[in-house]
Scaffold this motif. Structure first.
Motif, PDB file in Angstrom:
ATOM      1  N   PRO A  76       0.836  -1.252   0.184  1.00  0.00           N
ATOM      2  CA  PRO A  76       0.098   0.139  -0.007  1.00  0.00           C
ATOM      3  C   PRO A  76       0.772   1.232   0.007  1.00  0.00           C
ATOM      4  CG  PRO A  76       0.012  -0.895   2.216  1.00  0.00           C
ATOM      5  CD  PRO A  76       0.809  -1.734   1.254  1.00  0.00           C
ATOM      6  N   ASP A  77       1.999   1.305   0.246  1.00  0.00           N
ATOM      7  CA  ASP A  77       2.718   2.538   0.574  1.00  0.00           C
ATOM      8  C   ASP A  77       3.993   2.684   0.003  1.00  0.00           C
ATOM      9  OD1 ASP A  77       0.853   3.639   2.437  1.00  0.00           O
ATOM     10  OD2 ASP A  77       1.774   2.355   3.881  1.00  0.00           O
ATOM     11  N   SER A  78       4.382   2.158  -1.352  1.00  0.00           N
ATOM     12  CA  SER A  78       5.344   2.716  -2.126  1.00  0.00           C
ATOM     13  C   SER A  78       4.972   2.697  -3.686  1.00  0.00           C
ATOM     14  CB  SER A  78       6.609   1.232  -2.041  1.00  0.00           C
ATOM     15  OG  SER A  78       6.825   1.106  -0.723  1.00  0.00           O
ATOM     16  N   ARG A  95       8.060  13.089 -11.657  1.00  0.00           N
ATOM     17  CA  ARG A  95       7.686  11.838 -10.669  1.00  0.00           C
ATOM     18  C   ARG A  95       7.042  12.203  -9.497  1.00  0.00           C
ATOM     19  NH1 ARG A  95      11.876  11.526 -14.086  1.00  0.00           N
ATOM     20  NH2 ARG A  95      12.231   9.493 -15.312  1.00  0.00           N
ATOM     21  N   LEU A  96       6.028  11.404  -9.208  1.00  0.00           N
ATOM     22  CA  LEU A  96       5.479  11.281  -7.858  1.00  0.00           C
ATOM     23  C   LEU A  96       5.965  10.161  -7.209  1.00  0.00           C
ATOM     24  CD1 LEU A  96       3.171  12.147  -5.723  1.00  0.00           C
ATOM     25  CD2 LEU A  96       1.996  10.423  -6.925  1.00  0.00           C
ATOM     26  N   ILE A  97       6.605  10.258  -5.867  1.00  0.00           N
ATOM     27  CA  ILE A  97       7.340   9.176  -5.124  1.00  0.00           C
ATOM     28  C   ILE A  97       6.698   9.062  -3.925  1.00  0.00           C
ATOM     29  CG2 ILE A  97       9.414   8.449  -4.140  1.00  0.00           C
ATOM     30  CD1 ILE A  97      10.128  10.886  -6.434  1.00  0.00           C
ATOM     31  N   VAL A  98       6.000   8.005  -3.328  1.00  0.00           N
ATOM     32  CA  VAL A  98       5.607   7.756  -1.900  1.00  0.00           C
ATOM     33  C   VAL A  98       6.485   6.393  -1.397  1.00  0.00           C
ATOM     34  CG1 VAL A  98       3.655   6.908  -0.818  1.00  0.00           C
ATOM     35  CG2 VAL A  98       3.445   8.614  -2.721  1.00  0.00           C
ATOM     36  N   ALA A  99       6.931   6.585  -0.347  1.00  0.00           N
ATOM     37  CA  ALA A  99       7.895   5.834   0.337  1.00  0.00           C
ATOM     38  C   ALA A  99       7.363   5.602   1.870  1.00  0.00           C
ATOM     39  CB  ALA A  99       9.288   6.126  -0.032  1.00  0.00           C
ATOM     40  N   GLY A 100       6.449   4.848   2.029  1.00  0.00           N
ATOM     41  CA  GLY A 100       5.725   4.909   3.275  1.00  0.00           C
ATOM     42  C   GLY A 100       5.158   6.242   3.945  1.00  0.00           C
ATOM     43  N   ARG A 101       5.609   6.832   4.901  1.00  0.00           N
ATOM     44  CA  ARG A 101       4.997   8.141   5.460  1.00  0.00           C
ATOM     45  C   ARG A 101       5.864   9.195   4.644  1.00  0.00           C
ATOM     46  NH1 ARG A 101       0.898   7.442   8.790  1.00  0.00           N
ATOM     47  NH2 ARG A 101       0.793   5.507  10.033  1.00  0.00           N
ATOM     48  N   GLN A 125      -4.691   6.859  -2.250  1.00  0.00           N
ATOM     49  CA  GLN A 125      -4.835   6.244  -3.550  1.00  0.00           C
ATOM     50  C   GLN A 125      -4.266   4.839  -3.499  1.00  0.00           C
ATOM     51  OE1 GLN A 125      -7.284   7.424  -5.212  1.00  0.00           O
ATOM     52  NE2 GLN A 125      -7.740   8.942  -3.384  1.00  0.00           N
ATOM     53  N   PHE A 126      -3.108   4.830  -3.150  1.00  0.00           N
ATOM     54  CA  PHE A 126      -2.206   3.647  -3.473  1.00  0.00           C
ATOM     55  C   PHE A 126      -2.717   2.424  -2.442  1.00  0.00           C
ATOM     56  CE2 PHE A 126       0.811   6.835  -5.097  1.00  0.00           C
ATOM     57  CZ  PHE A 126       0.858   6.483  -6.338  1.00  0.00           C
ATOM     58  N   TYR A 127      -3.309   2.831  -1.338  1.00  0.00           N
ATOM     59  CA  TYR A 127      -3.591   1.777  -0.331  1.00  0.00           C
ATOM     60  C   TYR A 127      -4.959   1.061  -1.017  1.00  0.00           C
ATOM     61  CZ  TYR A 127      -6.951   0.073   3.373  1.00  0.00           C
ATOM     62  OH  TYR A 127      -7.797  -0.911   4.133  1.00  0.00           O
TER      63      TYR A 127
END
Length: 260
Positions: A76-78, A95-101, A125-127
């Protein structure tokens, strides 16, 4: 109404409710069918990471923006999502980067932290993609609650998990997740506007059957559309951007960031 007849009426009402509940498909049975339709537990469990190419349309007040890009996710978080405006070309890729919190926007090797509100929304959204992997719904701490069928007659279940917004999934007669009902997240994590997501078509890779097209409405209005053109399944998502900004060297300046 006499006490006797009132008691009979109450008893009949309770019996009807009990029968309706029994007739409603149990969440575990719905989940089992959905996992099978999506490729089976083995394939879904092995595909921790997914990557796809897609064309999308972002609806904003007054105009629509056509984009293309590559979505690399390990829900859910990367996630690392690289997109560009089709009218301006790939040289405008960001680029949009999501790495945990943590999360950033990257352009020309410069990383800018996401605002709390944006990060909260992107994590939500990634969840949702993790719910579409379905096998995660069998993890401890996930509650599955039956909900009435929707207007199309498709059965549904509500997903509740600590620290996450409530989500309803609806499954069609073939077992495919065809609709997601939730809300948008806010900076504090509270629910925001209603979000209605429709999924159609199928694209397969690594034994996983993924959706081909996604259409999102926000507060009843068109918000986002995406159509996948290619899909790849990975055991794990690997991208140096997930590590965040590079550490500074002894002189205090930042080392050169990752190149495209």
């Amino acid at each position: 109404m006499s006490l006797i007849w009132r008691g009979i009426a109450c008893g009949l009402g309770a019996l009807a409710l009990a029968r309706a509940t029994e007739a409603q498909e149990r969440p575990e049975a719905i989940l089992r069918r959905a996992i099978l339709a999506a490729g089976g537990e083995s394939s879904l469990g092995a595909a921790e990471g997914l990557e796809w190419e897609a064309a999308a349309l972002v609806h904003i007040p007054g105009r629509d923006i056509a984009i293309r890009g590559v979505w690399k996710i390990q829900p859910p978080d990367s996630a690392v999502v690289a997109t560009y405006d089709t009218t301006r070309g790939p040289t405008t890729t960001w680029r949009l980067i999501v790495a945990g919190r943590r999360g950033w926007l990257e352009r020309d090797s410069v990383l800018t932290p996401l605002s709390p509100a944006t990060l909260s929304e992107e994590r939500h959204q990634f969840y949702l993609y993790s719910l579409l992997r379905l096998v995660r719904l069998r993890q401890p701490g996930v509650r599955l609650i039956p909900v009435p069928a929707n207007s199309a007659g498709n059965v549904g279940l509500r997903v509740e998990q600590a620290g996450r917004l409530s989500v309803r999934l609806y499954v069609d007669s073939a077992g495919r997740v065809e609709r997601i009902m939730t809300t948008f997240a806010t900076g504090g994590g509270e629910p925001g506007d209603r979000q209605d997501i429709r999924l159609t078509g199928t694209l397969a890779a690594g034994g996983v059957n993924w959706f081909r097209k996604m259409v999102v409405h926000r507060a009843g209005k068109p918000y986002f559309e995406m159509e996948l053109t290619a899909l790849r399944a990975h055991y794990q998502l690997s991208d140096p951007l997930l590590a965040g900004p590079r550490p500074r060297n002894r002189s205090g300046s930042a080392r050169r960031g990752p190149t495209r």
